[in-house]
Design a protein around this motif. Structure first.
Motif, PDB file in Angstrom:
ATOM      1  N   MET A  46      -4.796   1.066  36.067  1.00 28.33           N
ATOM      2  CA  MET A  46      -3.668   1.962  35.810  1.00 28.33           C
ATOM      3  C   MET A  46      -4.102   3.397  35.533  1.00 28.33           C
ATOM      4  O   MET A  46      -3.341   4.330  35.773  1.00 28.33           O
ATOM      5  CB  MET A  46      -2.862   1.448  34.607  1.00 28.33           C
ATOM      6  N   LEU A  49      -3.709   6.143  38.259  1.00 23.96           N
ATOM      7  CA  LEU A  49      -2.396   6.290  38.874  1.00 23.96           C
ATOM      8  C   LEU A  49      -1.600   7.464  38.328  1.00 23.96           C
ATOM      9  O   LEU A  49      -0.776   8.038  39.034  1.00 23.96           O
ATOM     10  CB  LEU A  49      -1.586   5.000  38.683  1.00 23.96           C
ATOM     11  N   LEU A  53       0.670   9.744  40.842  1.00 25.20           N
ATOM     12  CA  LEU A  53       2.122   9.642  40.763  1.00 25.20           C
ATOM     13  C   LEU A  53       2.744  10.899  40.166  1.00 25.20           C
ATOM     14  O   LEU A  53       3.932  11.155  40.345  1.00 25.20           O
ATOM     15  CB  LEU A  53       2.521   8.415  39.924  1.00 25.20           C
ATOM     16  N   PRO A  71       2.798   5.116  34.433  1.00 22.10           N
ATOM     17  CA  PRO A  71       1.508   4.465  34.171  1.00 22.10           C
ATOM     18  C   PRO A  71       0.882   4.927  32.860  1.00 22.10           C
ATOM     19  O   PRO A  71       0.204   4.146  32.186  1.00 22.10           O
ATOM     20  CB  PRO A  71       0.646   4.857  35.376  1.00 22.10           C
TER      21      PRO A  71
END
Length: 236
Positions: A46, A49, A53, A71
């Motif tokens: 995670m 990310l 994102l 995340p």
């Protein structure tokens, strides 16, 4: 002689386990509890990310927040859950190890951006890829700094608010998440945009959105992760 040894062995096997032994979670290879192994793998996946994102801005009514918050709030909740299950020291090590996938993702993104682009690549993707993957050096530094400070602060506050029985994990998680997200926003926005654009309105909007999301998302994720972790550790 052999009879005496056998009797002592039988008595020892019938002796009840002490509390520490009874509560000790099952281990997998390397002596790591099952829940910690699973959560560490999930956590490491995670970490990178958030940066990718974050290229998308999500609207919540009049407020806007980068999608990387989802995340990142997951990291906040998982670090709190690990502190609840395995203690503050283990959670702090998890946060420290999180720098490995984060820095590797930055290095690989930079490397890929330097490679020549295939002329036959889908034209919209060719234009969008450097925008989505590439970030300024300031933003990359801001992300690394904000991650290290805010998630470590979250673990410290969560553990500090705890008692001997580790109760009220969800409520402690909300307080820790809200305070750490305020610090995260202060660091990230200041390092990324100070001197480039006005930051106060952006900072206040981000803080408010992150506080609301922290209060809604973090306690649910903590409850879920702690429940799953306990089931993993109680499995035979």
């Amino acid at each position: 002689m052999h009879d005496a040894v056998a009797l002592r062995a039988k008595a020892s096997s019938n002796r009840p386990m002490d509390a520490a032994t009874a509560l000790k979670p099952p281990k997998v290879a390397g002596g790591i509890p099952r829940s910690l192994l699973v959560l560490a793998i999930f956590y490491g996946g995670m970490v990178p990310l958030g940066g990718f994102l974050g290229a998308k801005q999500v609207a919540f009514g009049p407020l806007a927040v980068e999608a990387g918050i989802f995340p990142f709030l997951t990291l906040i909740a998982v670090s709190s859950a690990v502190a609840q299950l395995h203690g503050k020291a283990v959670a702090n090590r998890l946060v420290a190890y999180g720098f490995v996938p984060l820095l590797m993702a930055i290095a690989l993104a930079f490397f890929v951006l330097q490679l020549p682009t295939d002329p036959g690549m889908y034209p919209p993707a060719k234009k969008a890829f450097p925008i989505i993957i590439g970030q300024s050096g300031r933003m990359m530094a801001a992300g690394v700094l904000a991650y290290g400070v805010s998630v470590s602060l979250n673990v410290w506050i969560f553990a500090r608010l705890g008692d001997a029985n580790g109760r009220f994990a969800e409520a402690r998680g909300i307080v820790a998440a809200v305070l750490s997200q305020i610090v995260d926003t202060l660091i990230f926005i200041t390092v990324s945009f100070y001197g480039v654009r006005p930051i106060w309105d952006l900072m206040l909007g981000q803080m408010l959105a992150k506080i609301v999301l922290s209060a809604l998302v973090v306690p649910l994720v903590i409850a879920l992760v702690v429940s799953v972790g306990r089931k993993l550790d109680s499995a035979s």
